[in-house]
Motif scaffolding. Sequence first.
Motif: not given
Length: 84
Positions: A63, A76, A80, A59-60
């Motif tokens: 992001a 993206c 999500d 996730d990092e």
Amino acid sequence: MKLIALALTVACASSAAGCTSTHQVSASKDRLNQAARAVVGTSLIGARGATPADQDKIDETVAGLCGARAWTQSECARHDAAQQ
């Protein structure tokens, strides 16, 4: 002796000239995005999302790629949506 010194000087100068580069490379946004996308697969080796720590790493990374716009909005959004 002067001939040997001259030969060594020429050899050193040739070596130095051969080892340097003045080739210019593009630093355009597209080129940087391609580089970032290429690195993604290698930065998360072993992370499968099976543990909370693995998923946090993924996730990092996502992001950062989304924030830098290295990934498209649809990529993206797919990430999500998979989280929900």
